[in-house]
Motif scaffolding. Sequence first.
Motif, short mmCIF file in Angstrom:
data_model
loop_
_atom_site.label_atom_id
_atom_site.label_comp_id
_atom_site.label_asym_id
_atom_site.label_seq_id
_atom_site.Cartn_x
_atom_site.Cartn_y
_atom_site.Cartn_z
N ALA B 86 43.67 48.82 28.68
CA ALA B 86 43.68 47.84 29.66
C ALA B 86 44.92 47.46 30.53
O ALA B 86 44.99 47.36 31.78
CB ALA B 86 42.79 46.69 29.26
N ARG B 89 46.52 50.32 32.60
CA ARG B 89 45.67 50.90 33.60
C ARG B 89 45.98 49.73 34.82
O ARG B 89 45.79 49.90 35.90
CB ARG B 89 44.22 50.90 33.17
CG ARG B 89 44.16 52.34 32.62
CD ARG B 89 42.90 52.62 32.01
NE ARG B 89 42.85 53.82 31.17
CZ ARG B 89 41.89 54.04 30.27
NH1 ARG B 89 41.04 53.37 30.25
NH2 ARG B 89 41.89 55.30 29.53
N ARG B 90 46.32 48.73 34.34
CA ARG B 90 46.61 47.54 35.37
C ARG B 90 47.81 47.90 36.03
O ARG B 90 47.89 47.53 37.13
CB ARG B 90 46.89 46.30 34.61
CG ARG B 90 47.32 45.16 35.50
CD ARG B 90 47.81 43.94 34.67
NE ARG B 90 48.15 43.02 35.73
CZ ARG B 90 48.17 41.52 35.56
NH1 ARG B 90 47.77 41.19 34.31
NH2 ARG B 90 48.44 40.86 36.48
N LEU B 102 32.53 50.31 43.39
CA LEU B 102 31.33 49.73 42.52
C LEU B 102 30.28 49.31 43.46
O LEU B 102 30.25 48.96 44.38
CB LEU B 102 31.91 48.56 41.61
CG LEU B 102 33.13 49.04 40.59
CD1 LEU B 102 33.75 48.00 40.14
CD2 LEU B 102 32.73 50.02 39.67
N PHE B 112 37.64 42.71 42.30
CA PHE B 112 36.97 43.05 40.66
C PHE B 112 38.21 43.37 39.52
O PHE B 112 38.25 42.59 38.71
CB PHE B 112 36.26 44.58 40.79
CG PHE B 112 35.90 44.97 39.47
CD1 PHE B 112 34.53 44.72 39.10
CD2 PHE B 112 36.48 45.82 38.65
CE1 PHE B 112 34.07 45.20 37.99
CE2 PHE B 112 36.10 46.14 37.19
CZ PHE B 112 34.77 45.66 36.88
N ARG B 115 39.93 39.90 39.20
CA ARG B 115 39.14 38.90 38.25
C ARG B 115 38.94 39.21 36.74
O ARG B 115 39.29 38.57 35.77
CB ARG B 115 37.55 38.84 38.63
CG ARG B 115 37.36 37.99 39.74
CD ARG B 115 35.96 38.10 40.40
NE ARG B 115 35.58 37.44 41.63
CZ ARG B 115 34.87 37.61 42.38
NH1 ARG B 115 33.83 38.53 42.15
NH2 ARG B 115 34.59 36.86 43.45
N ILE B 116 39.21 40.79 36.52
CA ILE B 116 39.13 41.05 35.05
C ILE B 116 40.71 40.86 34.64
O ILE B 116 40.91 40.56 33.29
CB ILE B 116 38.90 42.35 34.67
CG1 ILE B 116 39.52 43.38 35.50
CG2 ILE B 116 37.34 42.51 35.04
CD1 ILE B 116 39.01 45.01 35.24
N HIS B 117 41.73 40.71 35.32
CA HIS B 117 42.99 40.68 34.97
C HIS B 117 43.60 39.27 35.03
O HIS B 117 44.58 38.93 34.64
CB HIS B 117 43.90 41.43 35.33
CG HIS B 117 43.74 42.97 34.99
ND1 HIS B 117 43.99 43.45 33.73
CD2 HIS B 117 43.39 44.07 35.61
CE1 HIS B 117 43.66 44.75 33.51
NE2 HIS B 117 43.24 45.19 34.78
N ARG B 168 41.41 47.66 46.41
CA ARG B 168 41.05 47.11 45.02
C ARG B 168 42.17 47.07 44.04
O ARG B 168 42.22 46.29 43.02
CB ARG B 168 39.74 47.29 44.51
CG ARG B 168 39.82 48.66 44.04
CD ARG B 168 38.44 49.17 43.55
NE ARG B 168 38.46 50.62 43.15
CZ ARG B 168 37.46 51.22 42.73
NH1 ARG B 168 36.21 50.92 42.96
NH2 ARG B 168 37.68 52.56 42.45
#
Lengths: 309, 259
Positions: B86, B89-90, B102, B112, B115-117, B168
């Motif tokens: 993770a 890939r960031r 998405l 997206f 927010r996940i990071h 994104r």
Amino acid sequence: MLTERVQLSTSIDLDHRGRDWYTDKAVTFLVFVGGISAIVLIIGIFVFITKEGLGFIAGSLDVREFFGSLAWRPTSPTKPTYGILGLIAGTASVTGLAMVVSVPFSLGAAIFIGEFATGRLRETLKVLVELLAAIPSVVWGFIGLSLLNPLIIDIFDVPVGLGVLNSGIILGLMAAPIMTTIAEDALKAVPDTYREAAEAMGATKWQVIFRVVLPAGRNGLVAAVLLGVGRGFGETMAVLMATGNSIKIPTSPFDSVTALTATIAAELGDAPVGSDHYRALFTLGILLFVVTFIINLTADLVVRRAGRK
Amino acid sequence: MVKATPLAIDIHNLSLWYGDFQALFEVDLQVKQGLITALIGPSGCGKSTLLRAVNRINERLGDYVRTTGEIHVLDQDILRNDIELAQLRRHVGMVFQRPNPLPLSVRDNVLFAHRIHRADEKFNRRKEDEIVEHALRRVLLWDEVKDHLGREATGLSLEEQQKLCIARLLPIKPTVILMDEPTSALDPKGTAALEELIWELHGDYTILIVTHNMAQAKRASEETAFMLLGRMVEHGLTEQVFLAPREKETADYIEGRYG
């Protein structure tokens, strides 16, 4: 290289009907009859139920009493009453609890099978779930009666273990396999490119599932739950065995209740053909038919909307 | 060894197998920071495979993929077992062949990755608005979509979708952006717009782009690497590779004798 010359045709035969032609027509006809008979039979059943029930609806039915009263006393010699509020409450409470049990189980199983399990494990689990879906409802009723009943009595220290809790659990476990199968199909229909896109942005497995896969498969998952509700609503045998069969609005999970379906099953044999009691039971049948029809239709529409996207 | 420009990606002796099939043979490649490097070569030469090894997205296929050698991104060996994918890939973003927004709104797509990071940072509507506007302006998409940020991203045109897929990535400030034939699903107008955008990003991001289209490599890159049958044949400045290739295979490919 030609060793032999082929004679050129001088005429062709276009109106010859051989055995193949007749076989083709016969098979077409048979398939047509088979297809149409299913529809005709269903319509026939509906007409039969409606005909019996309508007599009651037109004659002795008092709508306010029917939906508003707890008193279901069709066999009273002095003044029979037909209030189904208690039956509706029984069906609703049992189905509701069943969903509380089955939704987490089936969604969890679907997510595990669809997103985590691979290869042999995945195939084995799918077969197992299908096997579970094939367990006859009387067996589930038996489990409720002889296994869950003493267990509930022991754990919660109550006099009777048959009631909302028992039949809700049984019904929930019963509906879970079919819901799992449909929910897993819904997850499988989510394109893998979505998962890949999210993973390439550094989403963890759980983030992919919660933020991408579940929202994308939402419609299919709703349909799975609705079909589970339909299954619970229409189930008879297990409910008959596990509810404890008394007409009331439950105030605790240990209360005995009875369901619309179970009432029909228990009383139809004793009701004299053509009597008000007999016809009232058919009216319950119409009610069940209409409600399950609406649930299934909604599920179907939701699935179609999912398919179109 | 003294390097003029620091390296963003340093691939050393990389071999990769799909089951029994060897797709990459001892590949070396050095990608300089802030440049656009094009990977060219005929179909099946391993350029996409090489690209997909840099963010380890090819590991989605499971144990079937086996890799040996080293890939360093900013001096970190990313093939180590203890690498958090993770996190990797960031820092190494990817744009795919087919635009793959998405099934969320335009706004949610841009946010997206952010927010996940975001970790523990608190939710802040105004900050999110700023991020969305900034990212969409950067990819020259803001004016088209600013009035319907709530619309499903999958309803945009392919060109807009692909721009969104770049937008994104920007909020999480990746070091490297990998692009796998990003214009192959677009029409000529969309291709031109996207090339313009890639050129626009140059300098701020290190871009490694796989392309089938030699004119594109020529137009839109500073360095070019040519691969053939899983091997790195030649890597140099784009003008040099196109005008004065060192290897005969490169010359043959560029002149269109195969591929």
